[in-house]
Design a protein around this motif. Structure first.
Motif, short mmCIF file in Angstrom:
data_model
loop_
_atom_site.label_atom_id
_atom_site.label_comp_id
_atom_site.label_asym_id
_atom_site.label_seq_id
_atom_site.Cartn_x
_atom_site.Cartn_y
_atom_site.Cartn_z
N THR A 411 0.76 -1.11 0.10
CA THR A 411 0.08 0.03 -0.09
C THR A 411 1.01 1.28 -0.02
OG1 THR A 411 -1.62 -1.20 1.12
CG2 THR A 411 -1.74 1.34 1.30
N HIS A 412 0.55 2.06 -0.92
CA HIS A 412 1.57 3.27 -0.87
C HIS A 412 0.57 4.62 -0.76
CE1 HIS A 412 5.00 1.21 -2.29
NE2 HIS A 412 4.18 0.48 -2.74
N PRO A 413 0.92 5.56 0.06
CA PRO A 413 0.29 6.84 0.23
C PRO A 413 0.85 8.01 -0.60
CG PRO A 413 1.69 6.61 2.15
CD PRO A 413 1.86 5.33 1.16
N HIS A 482 4.82 12.26 -5.11
CA HIS A 482 5.57 11.10 -4.52
C HIS A 482 4.96 10.17 -3.44
CE1 HIS A 482 6.50 13.33 -0.66
NE2 HIS A 482 6.57 14.50 -1.57
N CYS A 483 5.48 9.03 -3.25
CA CYS A 483 5.03 8.04 -2.17
C CYS A 483 5.42 9.09 -0.83
CB CYS A 483 5.39 6.90 -2.24
SG CYS A 483 4.97 5.65 -0.92
N HIS A 484 4.50 9.29 0.18
CA HIS A 484 5.07 9.94 1.25
C HIS A 484 5.63 9.05 2.27
CE1 HIS A 484 5.29 13.26 4.02
NE2 HIS A 484 4.53 14.11 3.15
N ILE A 485 5.72 7.81 1.99
CA ILE A 485 6.63 6.85 2.89
C ILE A 485 8.10 7.29 2.85
CG2 ILE A 485 7.34 4.50 3.13
CD1 ILE A 485 4.39 3.45 2.52
N GLU A 486 8.57 7.64 3.53
CA GLU A 486 9.80 8.21 3.57
C GLU A 486 11.12 7.26 2.92
OE1 GLU A 486 9.30 11.44 3.38
OE2 GLU A 486 11.25 11.89 4.69
N TRP A 487 10.96 5.82 3.18
CA TRP A 487 11.81 4.94 2.63
C TRP A 487 11.65 5.07 1.23
CZ3 TRP A 487 15.02 4.31 6.31
CH2 TRP A 487 14.53 4.37 7.41
N HIS A 488 10.41 4.92 0.71
CA HIS A 488 10.26 4.97 -0.77
C HIS A 488 10.63 6.20 -1.48
CE1 HIS A 488 6.77 1.65 0.45
NE2 HIS A 488 7.93 1.46 0.68
N LEU A 489 10.51 7.23 -0.63
CA LEU A 489 11.03 8.32 -1.57
C LEU A 489 12.43 8.47 -1.56
CD1 LEU A 489 10.63 11.35 -2.66
CD2 LEU A 489 10.58 12.35 -0.25
N GLY A 492 13.35 6.75 -4.35
CA GLY A 492 13.13 7.29 -5.80
C GLY A 492 11.89 7.42 -6.49
N LEU A 493 10.87 7.19 -5.55
CA LEU A 493 9.31 7.24 -6.00
C LEU A 493 8.72 8.40 -6.08
CD1 LEU A 493 7.31 5.04 -6.83
CD2 LEU A 493 6.58 4.50 -4.68
N ALA A 494 9.19 9.38 -7.22
CA ALA A 494 8.65 10.46 -7.35
C ALA A 494 8.70 11.11 -8.85
CB ALA A 494 9.53 11.49 -6.55
CU CU1 Z 1 5.38 3.99 -1.22
#
Ligand code: CU1
Ligand code: CU1
Ligand code: CU1
Ligand code: CU1
Length: 623
Positions: A411-413, A482-489, A492-494
């Motif tokens: 799940t990604h916010p 971007h994804c607001h999960i800091e790990w995913h940012l 590079g999820l932006a």
């Molecule tokens: Cu994410």
């Protein structure tokens, strides 16, 4: 004419300038009762202050980087549109250069958003998970006289997760060859107003406006108050029609403002419950307490409330069906549809990255806004912003759809800067455990769009699912999505949206400030040129920052993992410890294998070849 003048003078008098001088640093704090650990302080103190301003106020935040060494920083006020002030939005590489130690950036902007709950946080390197964040509440006039709902008192409750280690300590393990699945570190606790076991003392028969803000950086939380209903009246700064529920599901960065009416009886206290969405955790350590209990206290002498349980976690409010109080009809058909596929995968080093359309966001040498401001006639050409910024150029006032297909099982916010958006599709979860595969949005076969769509700035997508959001490009600026999960940012999820770049160039209020230029100079960065820093030929991107190479064709992900295992024979114990964060989990090897659908025999074979060099291992895998 005279009346008009008086009216405008009055509104000037009401709008105050609010000035904040904040310097970052490190201090020690015991946040969750598990002992002291370093936290990021504001002027030597922690937590960071909650800010309250009036609509129309001018806000000046002087943020000084008080860190030692090489730690950069930045600040973003989440949910503000920064209309005419995109250079104050905060993300380094997008609208500004990073603030290096000893330097100060002046964030100077006018607040013209709806009254409601917002928040601020560092936009650098997961720093807000170490405590650099706070609530940012906007009031509409002294008594919120335009607010449609009645209440007696207002309370802000921030929720989040907490780690026993700092993020800069966790990042090297996370972005590592030893963490090929990209497993996120497991937090130790859920916190409420920066503590645990909070007691919120209430009066009987009173209506509270409760502002819930998830200032965490990873897990979504279920939230409920034992035997008390919550009536949602606002999400992400958007006032909604009333909707009553027993339970909320709040992703990081989302805000829910609810009315809670207390009982007319003070004979007992009730539990305030937070619960991890444990489906977001790669492993659930046996010692992890999934529920956190605080107390709604009618009578503090009665002591803390006991934990309260619910029959089912499925009965939380589905925000998709909320309707804004100021109903806004579904915007017309899109002029521009941006379709992005989300995936997580390994690049050649074996490190796990996150991708939109096979691109992992890599910051350019010149922040994107600065390329806009120096790019002359080339600004409408997305190429000049670089191959790895995933930039889309939007035309003035066009209707834009972002179609997001989540090929990942998590799940990604997702959060859009500079806008709120209409949510017109959010598909159900597709469960890989029962053999379902990712389900991209199908334009020819989808549910009907709502007549009055829900509007917010942060929206989750279900596993292997999709959503479609729609907004009007009426806010010239450079906006991160971007994804607001800091790990995913960090992975590079932006993507970057540039809205009406010609209007940005010509607007006197959107130009770089002296502070902005100074911060770039201090960082040794140029504030002119294309993504590669080329100031003469904007189409020449030689030397730009790019992501590392992909795994060559013929090499499989499975092979790369096998290589990891064989090159680093005997490291399984280390992986167990650093990747999965577990020392006592009995089946972690199976978990690693399951994550990669590896054949256990293959690992054993590879482990036996301890003398392999990297080259001949690669050969073997390539074969
Ligand atoms: Cu994410
Ligand atoms: Cu934001
Ligand atoms: Cu944010
Ligand atoms: Cu952001």
């Amino acid at each position: 004419m005279k009346l008009f003048l008086i009216a405008s003078l009055l509104s000037c008098a009401n709008a105050a300038t609010r000035t904040f001088n904040w310097t970052t640093g490190w201090g020690l704090q015991d946040v969750d009762g598990m002992g002291e650990r370093p936290v990021i302080t504001c002027n030597g103190e922690w937590p960071w202050p909650d800010v309250r301003v009036n609509k129309g106020d001018q806000v000046e935040i002087y943020l000084t980087n008080g860190f030692n060494g090489t730690t950069n920083t930045s600040l973003h006020v989440h949910g503000l549109f920064q209309r005419g002030s995109t250079q104050m939005d905060g993300p380094p590489g997008v609208t500004q250069c990073p603030i290096t130690p000893g330097n100060t950036f002046l964030y100077n902007f006018t607040v013209d958003e709806n009254a409601g709950a917002y928040w601020y946080h560092s936009h650098s390197d997961g720093q807000y998970e170490d405590g650099f964040r706070g609530a940012f509440i906007i009031d509409d006039g002294e008594n919120n006289e335009n607010y449609p709902y009645e209440y007696d008192e207002e309370v802000v409750l921030t929720i989040g997760e907490w780690y026993d280690r700092t993020i800069d300590d966790l990042i090297p393990d996370f972005m590592s060859l030893f963490n090929p699945t990209g497993a996120e570190p497991i937090p130790q606790n859920l916190i409420l107003n920066n503590t645990m076991n909070l007691t919120w003392e209430v009066k009987p028969d009173t209506t509270y406006l409760l502002r819930l803000i998830n200032i965490g950086g990873f897990v979504s939380q279920y939230f409920w108050i034992e035997d008390h209903e919550m009536t949602v009246v606002e999400i992400d700064g958007i006032t909604t029609e009333k909707n009553t529920t027993d339970m909320l599901y709040i992703t990081v960065a989302q805000r829910y403002t609810v009315l809670v009416h207390t009982k007319n009886d003070t004979s007992r206290n009730y539990a305030i419950m937070q619960k991890f969405d444990d489906t977001m955790l790669d492993v659930i350590p046996s010692e992890l307490e999934l529920n956190a209990t605080s107390t709604l206290a009618y009578d503090t002498s009665l002591g803390a409330a006991n934990e309260s349980f619910v029959d089912s976690l499925d009965d939380f409010l589905d925000d998709f069906y909320l309707v804004p109080y100021e109903k806004q009809e579904l915007l017309g058909d899109p002029d521009y549809v941006i379709t992005v596929d989300v995936a997580m995968d390994n690049l050649l080093s074996g490190i796990n990255y996150a991708f939109f359309n096979n691109i992992t966001y890599t910051a350019p040498k010149v922040p994107t806004l600065m390329t806009v401001l120096s790019g002359g006639d080339d600004v409408t050409n997305a190429q000049i912003y670089g191959s790895n910024t995933n930039t889309f150029v939007l035309e003035k006032d066009e209707i834009v759809d972002i179609v997001l297909n989540n090929l990942d099982t998590g799940t990604h916010p997702f959060h859009l800067h500079g806008h709120v958006f209409q949510t017109i599709i959010r598909d159900r979860a597709y469960d890989d455990a029962i053999g379902e595969v990712p389900h991209p949005y199908d334009d020819s076969d989808h549910a009907a769009f709502p007549e009055y769509p829900m509007v917010r700035d942060t929206l989750y997508v279900h596993p292997q699912s999709n959503f479609v959001i729609r907004f009007k490009a009426d806010n010239p600026g450079v906006w991160f999505f971007h994804c607001h999960i800091e790990w995913h940012l960090l992975q590079g999820l932006a993507i970057t949206l540039i809205e009406d770049p010609v209007a940005i160039q010509s607007n006197p209020t959107q130009q770089l400030t002296d502070s902005s230029k100074q911060v770039c100079e201090a960082a040794g960065m140029s504030y002119q040129g294309n993504a590669a820093g080329n100031t003469t030929d904007f189409l020449n991107l030689m030397g730009e920052n790019i992501q590392e190479k992909t795994i060559p064709p013929g090499f499989t992900k499975k092979g790369i993992i096998a290589m990891t295992f064989s090159c680093l024979a005997g490291v399984l114990g280390l992986i167990t410890l650093s990747v999965y964060g577990l020392m006592e989990e009995p089946h972690v090897e199976e978990k690693v294998i399951e994550d990669f659908r590896l054949d256990p025999r293959e690992i054993i074979e590879d482990e036996s070849s301890e003398t392999n060099t990297a080259e001949n291992t690669a050969e073997k895998i390539g074969a």
